[in-house]
Write an enzyme that holds these catalytic residues in place. Structure first.
Site, PDB file in Angstrom:
ATOM      1  NE  ARG A   1      -3.688   0.293   2.599  1.00  0.00           N
ATOM      2  CZ  ARG A   1      -4.110   0.358   3.635  1.00  0.00           C
ATOM      3  NH1 ARG A   1      -4.235  -0.446   4.546  1.00  0.00           N
ATOM      4  NH2 ARG A   1      -4.768   1.697   3.728  1.00  0.00           N
ATOM      5  CG  ASN A  51      -8.935   8.607   3.847  1.00  0.00           C
ATOM      6  OD1 ASN A  51      -9.603   7.933   4.293  1.00  0.00           O
ATOM      7  ND2 ASN A  51      -9.283   9.909   3.059  1.00  0.00           N
ATOM      8  CG  HIS A  66      -9.207   5.141  11.429  1.00  0.00           C
ATOM      9  ND1 HIS A  66      -9.936   4.943  10.434  1.00  0.00           N
ATOM     10  CD2 HIS A  66      -9.608   5.184  12.488  1.00  0.00           C
ATOM     11  CE1 HIS A  66     -10.982   4.693  10.858  1.00  0.00           C
ATOM     12  NE2 HIS A  66     -11.000   5.092  12.291  1.00  0.00           N
ATOM     13  CB  CYS A 119      11.369   1.447  23.152  1.00  0.00           C
ATOM     14  SG  CYS A 119      11.629   2.441  21.584  1.00  0.00           S
ATOM     15  CG  ASN A 174     -20.861   8.451  -0.433  1.00  0.00           C
ATOM     16  OD1 ASN A 174     -20.687   7.900  -1.307  1.00  0.00           O
ATOM     17  ND2 ASN A 174     -20.274   8.258   0.994  1.00  0.00           N
TER      18      ASN A 174
HETATM   19  C1  BV8 Z   1     -12.416   0.689  18.266  1.00  0.00           C
HETATM   20  C2  BV8 Z   1      -6.634   1.812   9.405  1.00  0.00           C
HETATM   21  C3  BV8 Z   1     -12.705   0.224  20.619  1.00  0.00           C
HETATM   22  C4  BV8 Z   1      -5.736   0.501   9.046  1.00  0.00           C
HETATM   23  C5  BV8 Z   1      -8.953   1.400   9.652  1.00  0.00           C
HETATM   24  C6  BV8 Z   1     -19.133  -0.419  17.206  1.00  0.00           C
HETATM   25  C7  BV8 Z   1     -20.227  -1.066  16.370  1.00  0.00           C
HETATM   26  C8  BV8 Z   1     -20.062  -1.916  15.395  1.00  0.00           C
HETATM   27  C9  BV8 Z   1     -18.489  -2.219  15.440  1.00  0.00           C
HETATM   28  C10 BV8 Z   1     -17.458  -1.615  16.328  1.00  0.00           C
HETATM   29  C11 BV8 Z   1     -18.046  -0.792  17.225  1.00  0.00           C
HETATM   30  N1  BV8 Z   1     -16.782  -0.349  18.049  1.00  0.00           N
HETATM   31  C12 BV8 Z   1     -15.684  -1.038  17.558  1.00  0.00           C
HETATM   32  C13 BV8 Z   1     -16.163  -1.697  16.410  1.00  0.00           C
HETATM   33  C14 BV8 Z   1     -15.097  -2.330  15.672  1.00  0.00           C
HETATM   34  C15 BV8 Z   1     -14.629  -1.744  14.401  1.00  0.00           C
HETATM   35  C16 BV8 Z   1     -15.592  -1.217  13.485  1.00  0.00           C
HETATM   36  O1  BV8 Z   1     -15.948  -0.360  13.344  1.00  0.00           O
HETATM   37  N2  BV8 Z   1     -15.928  -2.302  12.637  1.00  0.00           N
HETATM   38  C17 BV8 Z   1     -17.049  -2.059  11.575  1.00  0.00           C
HETATM   39  C18 BV8 Z   1     -16.160  -2.530  10.121  1.00  0.00           C
HETATM   40  C19 BV8 Z   1     -18.191  -2.798  11.677  1.00  0.00           C
HETATM   41  N3  BV8 Z   1     -13.847  -0.536  14.980  1.00  0.00           N
HETATM   42  C20 BV8 Z   1     -12.896  -0.683  15.243  1.00  0.00           C
HETATM   43  O2  BV8 Z   1     -12.175  -1.688  15.773  1.00  0.00           O
HETATM   44  C21 BV8 Z   1     -12.135   0.644  15.938  1.00  0.00           C
HETATM   45  N4  BV8 Z   1     -11.692   0.445  17.314  1.00  0.00           N
HETATM   46  O3  BV8 Z   1     -13.434   0.939  18.235  1.00  0.00           O
HETATM   47  O4  BV8 Z   1     -11.915   0.706  19.573  1.00  0.00           O
HETATM   48  C22 BV8 Z   1     -12.810  -1.209  20.735  1.00  0.00           C
HETATM   49  C23 BV8 Z   1     -11.430  -1.695  21.236  1.00  0.00           C
HETATM   50  C24 BV8 Z   1     -11.499  -3.184  21.105  1.00  0.00           C
HETATM   51  C25 BV8 Z   1     -12.604  -3.943  20.668  1.00  0.00           C
HETATM   52  C26 BV8 Z   1     -13.843  -3.226  20.270  1.00  0.00           C
HETATM   53  C27 BV8 Z   1     -13.941  -1.885  20.305  1.00  0.00           C
HETATM   54  C28 BV8 Z   1     -10.912   0.986  14.906  1.00  0.00           C
HETATM   55  C29 BV8 Z   1     -11.350   1.212  13.639  1.00  0.00           C
HETATM   56  C30 BV8 Z   1     -10.306   1.669  12.866  1.00  0.00           C
HETATM   57  C31 BV8 Z   1      -9.903   0.520  12.029  1.00  0.00           C
HETATM   58  N5  BV8 Z   1      -8.672   1.084  10.879  1.00  0.00           N
HETATM   59  N6  BV8 Z   1      -7.897   1.847   8.914  1.00  0.00           N
HETATM   60  C32 BV8 Z   1      -5.795   0.744   7.565  1.00  0.00           C
HETATM   61  O5  BV8 Z   1      -6.284   1.341   6.631  1.00  0.00           O
HETATM   62  O6  BV8 Z   1      -5.046  -0.149   7.078  1.00  0.00           O
HETATM   63  S1  BV8 Z   1     -10.561   1.468   8.989  1.00  0.00           S
HETATM   64  C33 BV8 Z   1     -10.498   1.837   7.611  1.00  0.00           C
HETATM   65  O7  BV8 Z   1     -11.969   1.895   7.055  1.00  0.00           O
HETATM   66  C34 BV8 Z   1      -9.879   3.002   6.788  1.00  0.00           C
HETATM   67  O8  BV8 Z   1      -9.080   3.756   7.974  1.00  0.00           O
HETATM   68  C35 BV8 Z   1     -10.908   3.714   6.243  1.00  0.00           C
HETATM   69  O9  BV8 Z   1     -10.756   4.902   6.053  1.00  0.00           O
HETATM   70  C36 BV8 Z   1     -12.059   3.305   7.076  1.00  0.00           C
HETATM   71  C37 BV8 Z   1     -13.629   3.433   6.770  1.00  0.00           C
HETATM   72  O10 BV8 Z   1     -13.744   3.282   5.524  1.00  0.00           O
HETATM   73  P1  BV8 Z   1     -14.178   4.427   4.562  1.00  0.00           P
HETATM   74  O11 BV8 Z   1     -13.124   5.452   4.693  1.00  0.00           O
HETATM   75  O12 BV8 Z   1     -15.582   4.855   4.715  1.00  0.00           O
HETATM   76  O13 BV8 Z   1     -14.010   3.818   3.164  1.00  0.00           O
HETATM   77  P2  BV8 Z   1     -14.902   2.868   2.472  1.00  0.00           P
HETATM   78  O14 BV8 Z   1     -14.176   1.992   1.321  1.00  0.00           O
HETATM   79  O15 BV8 Z   1     -15.723   1.783   3.220  1.00  0.00           O
HETATM   80  O16 BV8 Z   1     -16.091   3.789   1.676  1.00  0.00           O
HETATM   81  C38 BV8 Z   1     -15.503   4.790   0.844  1.00  0.00           C
HETATM   82  C39 BV8 Z   1     -16.942   5.712   0.592  1.00  0.00           C
HETATM   83  O17 BV8 Z   1     -16.477   6.597  -0.251  1.00  0.00           O
HETATM   84  C40 BV8 Z   1     -17.965   4.898  -0.026  1.00  0.00           C
HETATM   85  O18 BV8 Z   1     -19.249   5.253   0.649  1.00  0.00           O
HETATM   86  C41 BV8 Z   1     -18.044   5.607  -1.440  1.00  0.00           C
HETATM   87  O19 BV8 Z   1     -19.268   5.560  -2.012  1.00  0.00           O
HETATM   88  C42 BV8 Z   1     -17.364   6.928  -1.418  1.00  0.00           C
HETATM   89  N7  BV8 Z   1     -16.772   7.292  -2.559  1.00  0.00           N
HETATM   90  C43 BV8 Z   1     -15.891   6.616  -3.311  1.00  0.00           C
HETATM   91  N8  BV8 Z   1     -15.258   7.518  -4.405  1.00  0.00           N
HETATM   92  C44 BV8 Z   1     -15.856   8.709  -4.022  1.00  0.00           C
HETATM   93  C45 BV8 Z   1     -16.677   8.609  -2.798  1.00  0.00           C
HETATM   94  N9  BV8 Z   1     -17.250   9.707  -2.447  1.00  0.00           N
HETATM   95  C46 BV8 Z   1     -17.051  10.915  -2.994  1.00  0.00           C
HETATM   96  N10 BV8 Z   1     -16.293  11.070  -4.119  1.00  0.00           N
HETATM   97  C47 BV8 Z   1     -15.664   9.985  -4.522  1.00  0.00           C
HETATM   98  N11 BV8 Z   1     -14.899  10.098  -5.727  1.00  0.00           N
HETATM   99 ZN    ZN Z   2      12.442   0.578  20.009  1.00  0.00          ZN
END
Ligand code: BV8
Ligand code: ZN
Length: 243
Positions: free
Chosen positions: A70, A102, A119, A130, A213
């Site tokens: 990536r 992002n 994120h 460390c 969006n």
């Molecule tokens: C946490 C970094 C506490 C890594 C990422 C409550 C309810 C349900 C689930 C959970 C909850 N709480 C926690 C969870 C679990 C989980 C979660 O949310 N799961 C989801 C999938 C159900 N959350 C977590 O684990 C978070 N931590 O809550 O801590 C905790 C601790 C322990 C146990 C439980 C809870 C941490 C979440 C962070 C994960 N890391 N990224 C990496 O990138 O490698 S998430 C990843 O998804 C990216 O960061 C990304 O940005 C993010 C969100 O996705 P989007 O940005 O929305 O991208 P996507 O492709 O989905 O959508 C793109 C959109 O753009 C679309 O709508 C499309 O139509 C639109 N689009 C496309 N082109 C265009 C456009 N719009 C306009 N113009 C265009 N041209």
């Molecule tokens: Zn170190």
């Protein structure tokens, strides 16, 4: 008849405090793959195999291979008109906070400064021993990069699924959402928590909410204004002819 984009433009001009939440959709026009779209990353890779602490503990080389791939890909991309319009909006609005999910660093490249990378950032690496954090734009970190200070194994400086967000960054994001008069939610599928809930926080704080969006999302019904279209086309329209 007032169009939605004109009423949003007026609301932005009259707002002294604005918060913006962005997702992968704002980098899509730079050629950075999104996560859940047709060619989304999570269509071809299982997030649980590559973007969780368990995956890294199980197979750090595989996870580094994924992040190096990536970094190589993103490193060749530049910011697009969506990133630049948001950097311009920051200059036009007295109290402006950009909250991004992002990790590609493109908002920084475009000049955004009041930025919360909730994120993390793919160009940062953190020592698992460390905690030392480094910023390194080399596309390939190698599959077992080690810390210069203690030789501990480095990990990508991003927040994985199942990991908590940095509490201070999350506090600032919540505060910006609570205080803002207008919140833009741009290019996110609004499925990842707690980011997606920031729109609710803004709404309960009395803000006007607008979504930009290509498609509707689970948060669309919360919005006062929904603009369907490309972020790289709609955002520049919002800042054109501002004064
Ligand atoms: C946490 C970094 C506490 C890594 C990422 C409550 C309810 C349900 C689930 C959970 C909850 N709480 C926690 C969870 C679990 C989980 C979660 O949310 N799961 C989801 C999938 C159900 N959350 C977590 O684990 C978070 N931590 O809550 O801590 C905790 C601790 C322990 C146990 C439980 C809870 C941490 C979440 C962070 C994960 N890391 N990224 C990496 O990138 O490698 S998430 C990843 O998804 C990216 O960061 C990304 O940005 C993010 C969100 O996705 P989007 O940005 O929305 O991208 P996507 O492709 O989905 O959508 C793109 C959109 O753009 C679309 O709508 C499309 O139509 C639109 N689009 C496309 N082109 C265009 C456009 N719009 C306009 N113009 C265009 N041209
Ligand atoms: Zn170190």
């Amino acid at each position: 008849m007032e169009t939605s984009i004109n009423s949003l433009k007026k609301a932005l001009k009259n707002a002294d405090r604005v918060a913006v939440l962005t997702g992968a959709g704002v980098s899509a026009e730079s050629g950075v793959p999104t996560f859940r779209g047709a060619d989304g990353l999570w269509k071809n890779y299982r997030a649980t195999d590559l973007a969780t602490p368990e995956a890294f503990a199980r197979n750090p080389e595989l996870v580094w291979e994924f992040y190096n791939w990536r970094r190589e890909l993103i490193g060749q991309k530049t910011c697009n008109p969506a990133h630049r319009a948001l950097a311009e909006l920051e200059r036009l609005i007295p109290d402006f906070t950009l909250i991004t999910q992002n990790v590609d660093g493109l908002h920084l490249l475009a000049g955004s400064r009041h930025l919360l990378e909730i994120h993390g950032n793919i160009w940062r690496a953190r020592c698992t021993r460390c905690g030392r954090e480094t910023l390194d734009r080399a596309p390939d970190m190698g599959n077992r990069p080690t810390c210069a200070a203690c030789c501990g194994l480095l990990r990508p400086g991003v927040v994985w699924f199942g990991e908590s967000l940095d509490p201070e960054i999350l506090r600032q994001a919540l505060e910006a959402a609570e205080r803002c008069r207008v919140m833009l939610v741009v290019g996110t599928s609004s499925v990842v928590q707690p980011a997606a809930s920031l729109a609710y926080t803004a709404k309960s704080g009395g803000a006007l909410l607008a979504e930009i969006n290509l498609a509707r999302t689970p948060n669309s019904d919360l919005m006062d204004i929904v603009l369907m279209g490309k972020a790289g086309e709609i955002l520049p329209e919002l800042v054109d002819g501002w004064t």
